[in-house]
Design a protein around this motif. Structure first.
Motif, mmCIF file in Angstrom:
data_model
loop_
_atom_site.group_PDB
_atom_site.id
_atom_site.type_symbol
_atom_site.label_atom_id
_atom_site.label_comp_id
_atom_site.label_asym_id
_atom_site.label_seq_id
_atom_site.Cartn_x
_atom_site.Cartn_y
_atom_site.Cartn_z
ATOM 1 N N UNK A 185 0.743 -1.069 0.057
ATOM 2 C CA UNK A 185 0.157 -0.009 -0.077
ATOM 3 C C UNK A 185 0.758 1.389 -0.079
ATOM 4 N N UNK A 186 0.065 2.475 -0.107
ATOM 5 C CA UNK A 186 0.946 3.695 0.056
ATOM 6 C C UNK A 186 1.855 3.991 -1.122
ATOM 7 N N UNK A 187 1.685 3.566 -2.219
ATOM 8 C CA UNK A 187 2.294 3.949 -3.434
ATOM 9 C C UNK A 187 2.771 5.351 -3.633
ATOM 10 N N UNK A 188 3.730 5.821 -3.810
ATOM 11 C CA UNK A 188 4.058 7.142 -4.514
ATOM 12 C C UNK A 188 3.281 7.396 -5.680
ATOM 13 N N UNK A 189 2.524 8.454 -5.955
ATOM 14 C CA UNK A 189 1.908 8.851 -7.272
ATOM 15 C C UNK A 189 3.265 9.488 -8.115
ATOM 16 N N UNK A 190 4.042 10.138 -7.592
ATOM 17 C CA UNK A 190 4.982 10.769 -8.630
ATOM 18 C C UNK A 190 6.347 10.415 -8.419
ATOM 19 N N UNK A 191 7.349 10.746 -9.263
ATOM 20 C CA UNK A 191 8.861 10.569 -9.201
ATOM 21 C C UNK A 191 9.520 11.651 -9.974
ATOM 22 N N UNK A 226 0.552 18.607 -12.070
ATOM 23 C CA UNK A 226 1.803 18.449 -11.607
ATOM 24 C C UNK A 226 2.761 17.695 -12.541
ATOM 25 N N UNK A 227 2.301 16.668 -13.244
ATOM 26 C CA UNK A 227 3.067 15.880 -13.978
ATOM 27 C C UNK A 227 3.283 16.572 -15.438
ATOM 28 N N UNK A 228 2.857 17.775 -15.991
ATOM 29 C CA UNK A 228 3.112 18.258 -16.914
ATOM 30 C C UNK A 228 2.073 18.250 -17.968
ATOM 31 N N UNK A 229 0.848 17.782 -17.736
ATOM 32 C CA UNK A 229 -0.157 17.477 -18.657
ATOM 33 C C UNK A 229 -1.330 18.416 -18.387
ATOM 34 N N UNK A 230 -1.684 19.471 -19.292
ATOM 35 C CA UNK A 230 -2.474 20.367 -19.265
ATOM 36 C C UNK A 230 -4.109 19.808 -19.315
ATOM 37 N N UNK A 258 1.278 10.351 -1.728
ATOM 38 C CA UNK A 258 0.899 8.863 -1.838
ATOM 39 C C UNK A 258 -0.545 8.833 -2.277
ATOM 40 N N UNK A 259 -0.714 7.778 -3.066
ATOM 41 C CA UNK A 259 -2.033 7.250 -3.601
ATOM 42 C C UNK A 259 -2.567 6.195 -2.911
ATOM 43 N N UNK A 260 -4.253 6.164 -2.953
ATOM 44 C CA UNK A 260 -4.960 5.045 -2.294
ATOM 45 C C UNK A 260 -4.762 3.778 -3.696
ATOM 46 N N UNK A 261 -3.459 3.454 -4.103
ATOM 47 C CA UNK A 261 -3.228 2.381 -4.745
ATOM 48 C C UNK A 261 -2.719 1.202 -4.037
ATOM 49 N N UNK A 293 9.022 16.125 -12.875
ATOM 50 C CA UNK A 293 8.015 15.201 -12.351
ATOM 51 C C UNK A 293 7.192 14.675 -13.248
ATOM 52 N N UNK A 294 6.963 13.239 -12.958
ATOM 53 C CA UNK A 294 5.941 12.460 -13.705
ATOM 54 C C UNK A 294 5.244 11.397 -13.021
ATOM 55 N N UNK A 295 4.428 10.520 -13.429
ATOM 56 C CA UNK A 295 3.841 9.834 -12.726
ATOM 57 C C UNK A 295 4.600 8.521 -12.313
ATOM 58 N N UNK A 296 4.898 8.045 -11.309
ATOM 59 C CA UNK A 296 5.604 6.876 -10.942
ATOM 60 C C UNK A 296 4.514 5.783 -10.941
ATOM 61 N N UNK A 297 3.366 5.883 -10.340
ATOM 62 C CA UNK A 297 2.307 4.790 -10.504
ATOM 63 C C UNK A 297 1.006 5.467 -11.072
ATOM 64 N N UNK A 298 0.188 4.624 -10.922
ATOM 65 C CA UNK A 298 -1.356 4.878 -11.483
ATOM 66 C C UNK A 298 -1.737 6.136 -11.347
#
Length: 591
Positions: free
Chosen positions: A435-441, A506-510, A474-477, A449-454
């Motif tokens: 649990x508690x996966x980081x969303x960004x890296x 935040x990940x650069x996608x408008x 952190x994400x609910x992943x 900064x981009x998505x690390x997980x879902x």
């Protein structure tokens, strides 16, 4: 009598002695015992021994048959002599004396034998898969797969779910792998995609008011093959629920999978307690986000014992930001021979080596041995031993640097140590929620900064969490690991458009790009989307574990080879000129 059979090849017993019967199947093997021919006749259900002697009117015909010919025999059931009874098969008390025979399908010279346990190259097995599937083990694997899917369906219905079918032809939707694209004839130059997963559709079902959904779903991903992953398509138990939190999903899927593994696990124990381990701790303790908890070894950070020590390599390393030293305890691994073997393992994995210390009894007390012990001295060595809880006869191995550069190898080393020292309980299915996966890296070179997980997971803390440091979000992943494999992946979904737009920003996608890529789902979320979440469990991987196989192709009927080719059906194949013209396509030759 039926045209082909009165009984299956597993049905006859001593109660049938004296009966006239008809059997059909394949010639498993032929044995000549002093002029009497014995044939093991096989069908999907089992084996029956049939025999024919020279006094039979059809003896000459029986003499002609060879392995894997498909035949029909008429005959009389006779009891075997007590000394010849085969207790290993249901039909072992009888045999059938052949009165008539018909060849239903003769077989050419076989490229692989069905009888016996001879190994063949995978390319041969896949090219002649229809023969390979006749083998006893493969028949059992595929029957197991069918039974598992049937049981999953029953358990999901019993849990209050209904099964719904989602589209197979849809729009391209990047989900971490390459799409298989399908050209449109009616819309030249445009393409559909085969779904990587029913992700968007099942979320749309929740918006549509269907409270609980499941599906045994085919998924298509153009991926590089691995032993536990198909390069083209796979099946998963896909489920989604409305008005749920993370724990609700866990409480739903756990009894389903527990029941499956208890029903089909061959008597292995099935853990009833499934710990919840943070992604961060899983990386630290096990070097993997799919840890094998049958192995009790937990890695620990021991940087403080090497900082400023006489072991210059680690001491200098720790002067760099973001570095640390981790130890892999090895209970009972305290011999130089074993330590040298693990050092060689590290070198094969591309490292210069792996430091170690082992503790031995010198008669007058415990002694720490190995190059590291000499360099850091007895006080630091003893502090390491006490932290790791080790004793005489034990060892510890050490890796250092920035964690992401060595975690994977450390995780592999932990697995090898657990296996070679007999610490891993092979007779157990051990589960853990990660649990508690980081969303960004952050890319260390570019700083981007981009998505690390879902990217569709709801951030823990909602919009407020997105106002701080993205690397702390952190994400609910969640994933479910079992015996070192990822079996389940899922999330509580980000169902609020404003939070979704902010997360992608935040990940650069408008916003325009998000609407373009995921317009159907984003638009639907504007019309009263409920909180929802779910997960997907890999059917192929579950059956692989239950069948005790190491390669997923052993539990798939017609898998591709390592190069994503179907050797049996000759796919992929070249399109005809007419097909290309109809689709408005042209193939550009590759240099």
């Amino acid at each position: 009598m039926h045209a082909y059979r009165s009984h299956s090849c597993a049905a006859l017993t001593a109660d049938n002695v004296g009966e006239k019967v008809r059997l059909s199947g394949w010639v498993h093997r032929v044995r000549d015992h002093g002029g009497v021919l014995f044939i093991d006749l096989r069908d999907h259900y089992g084996m029956t021994q049939v025999l024919c002697d020279p006094d039979s009117a059809v003896f000459a015909e029986v003499e002609k048959v060879r392995a894997e010919w498909c035949i029909r025999v008429d005959g009389e059931v006779k009891a075997r002599d007590a000394s010849l009874v085969n207790a290993k098969i249901p039909t072992g008390a009888i045999e059938v004396y052949v009165r008539n025979i018909e060849v239903l399908g003769a077989a050419a010279e076989l490229p692989l034998q069905v009888f016996g346990d001879q190994e063949y190259p995978e390319e041969t097995r896949l090219r002649y898969r229809y023969l390979d599937l006749r083998r006893e083990k493969m028949q059992a694997n595929m029957a197991l797969r069918s039974d598992v899917v049937s049981s999953i369906r029953r358990r999901m219905w019993d849990s209050g779910f209904r099964e719904y079918q989602t589209p197979i032809i849809t729009a391209s939707s990047p989900e971490g792998a390459r799409d298989f694209l399908v050209p449109s004839r009616l819309h030249p130059g445009k393409f559909y995609a085969l779904p990587q997963a029913p992700q968007q559709f099942k979320q749309l079902l929740m918006v549509s008011g269907f409270d609980k959904y499941f599906q045994i779903a085919p998924c298509f991903r153009d991926e590089d093959p691995r032993a536990d992953r198909s390069p083209t398509d796979f099946y998963q138990l896909d489920l989604e629920m409305s008005f749920v939190e993370q724990q609700d999903v866990f409480d739903t899927i756990q009894p389903v999978l527990t029941g499956i593994f208890e029903e089909f696990g061959g008597g292995k124990s099935v853990d009833q307690e499934w710990p919840q381990i943070s992604y961060k701790d899983a990386a630290l303790w096990y070097g993997s986000d799919k840890p094998d908890l049958r192995n009790p070894i937990k890695m620990q950070v021991v940087s403080e014992h090497f900082a400023g020590s006489g072991f210059a390599i680690f001491a200098k390393l720790l002067e760099q930001e973001g570095t640390e030293i981790r130890a892999i305890p090895a209970p009972s691994g305290g011999s130089r021979k074993f330590c040298d073997r693990m050092n060689a393992f590290a070198q094969k994995e591309g490292l210069p080596g792996m430091g170690y210390i082992f503790w031995r009894d010198q008669g007058n007390g415990m002694e720490a041995a190995g190059p590291l012990a000499k360099n850091i001295g007895p006080e630091r060595t003893e502090a390491i031993r006490q932290q790791l809880g080790l004793e005489v006869g034990d060892a510890a191995f050490f890796l250092g640097g920035k964690p992401k550069t060595f975690e994977t190898i450390a995780g592999k080393a932990r697995n090898v140590i657990g296996s070679e020292l007999g610490l891993t309980d092979e007779n157990r299915f051990a589960f853990a929620w990660i649990v508690d996966f980081p969303i960004y890296e952050k890319d260390e070179e570019t700083g981007k900064v981009d998505f690390e997980h879902n990217p569709f997971s709801m951030p823990q803390g909602g919009m407020a969490a997105l106002e701080g440091d993205p690397l702390d979000v952190l994400g609910y992943q969640y994933d479910l690991a079992c015996n070192g494999y990822e079996l389940v992946s899922g999330a509580i979904r980000n169902h609020k458009p404003e939070i979704m737009f902010k997360a992608f920003e935040i990940a650069g996608y408008g916003e325009d790009e998000v609407r373009k890529r995921f317009g159907g789902m984003v638009n639907a979320f504007q019309y009263g989307a409920p909180p929802h979440g779910g997960c997907a469990a890999g059917i192929d991987r579950i059956v692989m574990l239950l069948a005790d196989e190491n390669n997923i192709r052993e539990v798939i009927l017609f898998p591709m080879n390592q190069r994503a080719e179907d050797l049996m059906m000759a796919a992929p194949s070249d399109p005809t000129s007419d097909q290309l013209m109809e689709l408005g396509l042209r193939v550009i030759p590759q240099d």
